[in-house]
Design an enzyme around this catalytic site. Structure first.
Site, PDB file in Angstrom:
ATOM      1  CD  GLU A 185      -6.706   5.527   3.188  1.00 34.86           C
ATOM      2  OE1 GLU A 185      -6.618   5.915   2.019  1.00 34.86           O
ATOM      3  OE2 GLU A 185      -5.731   5.129   3.845  1.00 34.86           O
TER       4      GLU A 185
ATOM      5  CG  ASP B 166      -2.199   0.822   0.949  1.00 32.84           C
ATOM      6  OD1 ASP B 166      -3.245   0.536   1.557  1.00 32.84           O
ATOM      7  OD2 ASP B 166      -2.131   1.749   0.112  1.00 32.84           O
TER       8      ASP B 166
HETATM    9  O1  LIG Z   1      -4.671   5.097  -3.468  1.00 31.92           O
HETATM   10  C1  LIG Z   1      -3.788   4.007  -3.392  1.00 31.92           C
HETATM   11  C2  LIG Z   1      -4.013   3.253  -2.081  1.00 31.92           C
HETATM   12  C3  LIG Z   1      -5.374   2.551  -2.000  1.00 31.92           C
HETATM   13  O2  LIG Z   1      -5.475   1.582  -3.055  1.00 31.92           O
HETATM   14  C4  LIG Z   1      -5.498   1.839  -0.643  1.00 31.92           C
HETATM   15  O3  LIG Z   1      -6.729   1.107  -0.524  1.00 31.92           O
HETATM   16  C5  LIG Z   1      -5.470   2.820   0.507  1.00 31.92           C
HETATM   17  O4  LIG Z   1      -5.154   2.181   1.706  1.00 31.92           O
HETATM   18  C6  LIG Z   1      -4.520   3.951   0.233  1.00 31.92           C
HETATM   19  N1  LIG Z   1      -4.223   4.911   1.081  1.00 31.92           N
HETATM   20  C7  LIG Z   1      -3.419   5.748   0.439  1.00 31.92           C
HETATM   21  C8  LIG Z   1      -2.823   6.909   1.124  1.00 31.92           C
HETATM   22  N2  LIG Z   1      -3.704   7.942   1.096  1.00 31.92           N
HETATM   23  C9  LIG Z   1      -3.570   8.998   0.244  1.00 31.92           C
HETATM   24  C10 LIG Z   1      -4.555   9.202  -0.744  1.00 31.92           C
HETATM   25  C11 LIG Z   1      -4.469  10.311  -1.566  1.00 31.92           C
HETATM   26  C12 LIG Z   1      -3.423  11.215  -1.432  1.00 31.92           C
HETATM   27  C13 LIG Z   1      -2.471  10.976  -0.440  1.00 31.92           C
HETATM   28  C14 LIG Z   1      -2.540   9.871   0.391  1.00 31.92           C
HETATM   29  C15 LIG Z   1      -3.203   5.333  -0.838  1.00 31.92           C
HETATM   30  N3  LIG Z   1      -3.896   4.182  -0.947  1.00 31.92           N
END
Ligand SMILES: OC[C@@H]1[C@@H](O)[C@H](O)[C@@H](O)c2nc(CNc3ccccc3)cn21
Length: 589
Positions: free
Chosen positions: A478, A273
């Site tokens: 999240e 992740d």
């Molecule tokens: O978006 C990619 C992954 C996602 O597939 C996972 O299910 C999830 O746990 C996940 N969390 C993030 C981190 N969060 C984030 C999202 C957008 C901008 C910055 C950080 C990325 N991702």
């Protein structure tokens, strides 16, 4: 000159063996690297042999970018990858978790909790097919879906991404993989990744394993469970996903009995992740070299870095030179990645075109989403004895009031992972609000009055046949979604009290999970759980006004009070407001 790996007539294992035999360490490590689009370019792809790019939540080439802008961006990066010595195509991943939800104008389907309420795997498969087409419309070949978490505590901020608290429902819903990737041909070996072709995408079962079972639903926390519990509750959907040929599996941030999953040891390829290996240590990133070592040696094949890719590449390269990470582990990882790329025909069709552009948000997909909304609605209360049932509502009435924070808010009805990572309020994309749906459903002669939060004087000086009150939760993603009180967004409770004490009302809850509702139930004639319906609010009006019946069944226990949590069907102390599987129907008498 002829090279076996470029020959689609060669068996996939032969192509993998030939290609891997030609690759340098740098080219192999490049394949194991996924970077965010903001730090990607054709030059970076060429220089570092990068194997994959992603859009993080909300990461788009331009606001309201059209399919052609998406396709141009993806192809620009792809040309960089193809210009390398061996010309290995890159794969672009995005979170299309309820339609291609980062993309303006895409059809946004109900989130997984609502799909679990339908108990209709065939519907979910059709949603997978439509989603694959809308992802390909943007030139993207890979989605980080489905989330097959078995959410055991609704206090978890990602519970709406889980189909159910019951693993058998989640297992049924893995049929979405057959829609996303394509039906498996009879002669295809079970358990080997399968992606049919240009109108299909590689899928990703996530987050391995036990993400939905963390302590008190705290996101990314520790899942404390014995082997029997793990293998009977959280693991089964992974068997179904692998048997259905899922191309990739994403590792969970969470820990299992204290061991970080990103550093835990066995598929298609396994992807980390976002910053997942950094979080092996606490504080995250404290010892990145160790994070790389532990992650890769635990069996992660591709790392979603997503920004500091030179550190990742340099650290992994030196770990291999020192023999701390074995070349066999590197070759195993690269073989798995190449297998997915070969089997999905990425070498034969590396560049996207606009042949699927018209699929984005097309009418048929919106109608499919509308059907899913209808089937996701759960009727929890209908009428106060000794009166007759209150629903379905009449289309002809003297005057109808629509009230509530969620009646006229497309962003609220879509929830998180909608255009923005955490979603947002208001007109975020094209779609139909619940208010607009009601207006277009009632008879032309029936006036519909909208007031978001009417006061007592308004109610006193206005005469309504009945009211529809739409309230619930704001969008979240999240950890931001973790909640210990699970209350309806203010002024929702006040709106219920003010409106429903003055006129007969039906309350529609728009939420990612069960919320505190017990104190208000006596005030209302009827209660409907609508979950997070997405862009096609028409499905809500279709059922409220009787064009279709209620068929949804609770995919999760609806608690009386948060003090009871965690509480799941099968528990000894099971004392819900509405039990798992509950759902009233309209009796047609
Ligand atoms: O978006 C990619 C992954 C996602 O597939 C996972 O299910 C999830 O746990 C996940 N969390 C993030 C981190 N969060 C984030 C999202 C957008 C901008 C910055 C950080 C990325 N991702």
């Amino acid at each position: 000159e002829y090279m076996k790996y470029k020959d689609p007539k060669q068996p996939i294992n032969t192509r993998i063996k030939d290609l891997i035999g030609r690759m340098t360490l740098a080219e192999k490590i490049g394949q194991m690297t996924q970077i965010e689009r903001q730090v990607a370019s054709a030059d970076v792809m060429k220089k570092y042999f990068i194997g994959s790019i992603l859009s993080g939540g909300g990461s788009v080439p331009a606001p309201q970018a059209s399919p052609s802008i998406w396709v141009s961006m993806v192809n620009e990066f792809q040309k960089g990858a193809l210009s390398t010595r061996l010309g290995i195509p890159m794969i672009y991943g995005i979170d299309a978790v309820h339609g291609n939800n980062n993309v303006y104008n895409a059809t946004l389907f109900p989130h997984n909790v609502g799909l679990g309420a339908t108990r209709d795997p065939d519907l979910i498969k059709r949603i997978g097919e439509a989603t694959a087409l809308e992802v390909r419309a943007t030139g993207i070949q890979y989605t980080f879906a489905p989330c097959i978490a078995v959410c055991r505590d609704p206090r978890w901020g990602r519970c709406y991404e889980s189909y159910s608290e019951d693993h058998t429902v989640v297992q049924q819903m893995t049929d979405i993989i057959l829609g996303l990737q394509g039906e498996i041909p009879v002669n295809h070996t079970k358990g080997v990744p399968y992606v049919a072709g240009k109108d299909k995408v590689a899928a990703c079962a996530k987050h391995f394993v036990g993400d939905g079972g963390t302590h008190n639903g705290i996101n990314e926390n520790n899942t404390i469970i014995d082997e029997h519990g793990l293998l009977s509750i959280h693991m089964p959907p992974y068997y179904d996903s692998i048997i259905k040929g899922v191309a990739t599996i994403m590792v969970s941030y969470s820990s299992l009995n204290g061991v970080k999953m990103h550093a835990n040891h066995d598929l298609g390829f396994v992807i980390s992740d976002w910053l997942g290996i950094d979080r092996i240590t606490s504080p995250p990133g404290e010892n990145y070299t160790y994070s790389v070592q532990a992650g890769i040696n635990a069996g992660i094949d591709m790392v979603m870095v997503p920004y500091n890719y030179t550190d990742y590449i340099d650290d992994l390269t030196s770990l291999v030179h020192k023999g701390i990470v074995n070349m066999n582990r590197i070759d195993d990882a690269v073989r798995r990645i190449l297998r997915v790329k070969f089997t999905m025909g990425l070498f034969e069709n590396p560049l996207a075109d606009l042949s699927f552009a018209d699929q984005l948000g097309k009418k048929e997909h919106r109608e499919l989403a509308r059907e899913a909304v209808r089937k996701s609605l759960v009727l929890l209360k209908n009428g106060n004895p000794p009166n007759q049932q209150f629903l379905p509502l009449p289309k002809k009435a003297r005057r109808i009031l629509v009230a509530g924070s969620h009646a006229s808010n497309l962003g609220y009805q879509c929830g998180g992972w909608s255009i923005q990572w955490m979603g947002s309020s208001g007109d975020i994309t094209t779609g139909t609000t619940i208010l607009d749906a009601i207006k277009s459903t009632v008879a032309d002669s029936t006036p519909v009055v909208y007031s978001e939060n009417p006061d007592e004087s308004f109610m006193k000086h206005n005469d309504f046949s009945f009211a529809i009150v739409v309230v619930g939760e704001p969008p979240y993603s999240e950890t931001v979604g973790d909640s210990t009180d699970l209350t309806i967004l203010d002024p929702g409770p006040d709106t219920i009290r003010t409106v429903c004490s003055a006129v007969k009302c039906v309350v529609v809850i728009v939420s990612g999970r069960p919320v505190v509702i017990e104190p208000y139930v006596p005030l209302m004639e009827a209660l409907v759980a609508a979950w997070l319906p997405g862009t096609e609010g028409q499905g809500v009006a279709d059922v409220l006004f009787g064009d279709y019946g209620f068929t949804g069944k609770l995919p999760r226990t609806w608690f009386k009070s948060v003090d009871q949590l965690p509480m799941n069907v099968g528990d000894p102390h099971y004392d819900p407001l509405y039990p798992f599987g509950f759902g009233l129907a309209i009796n047609s008498s």
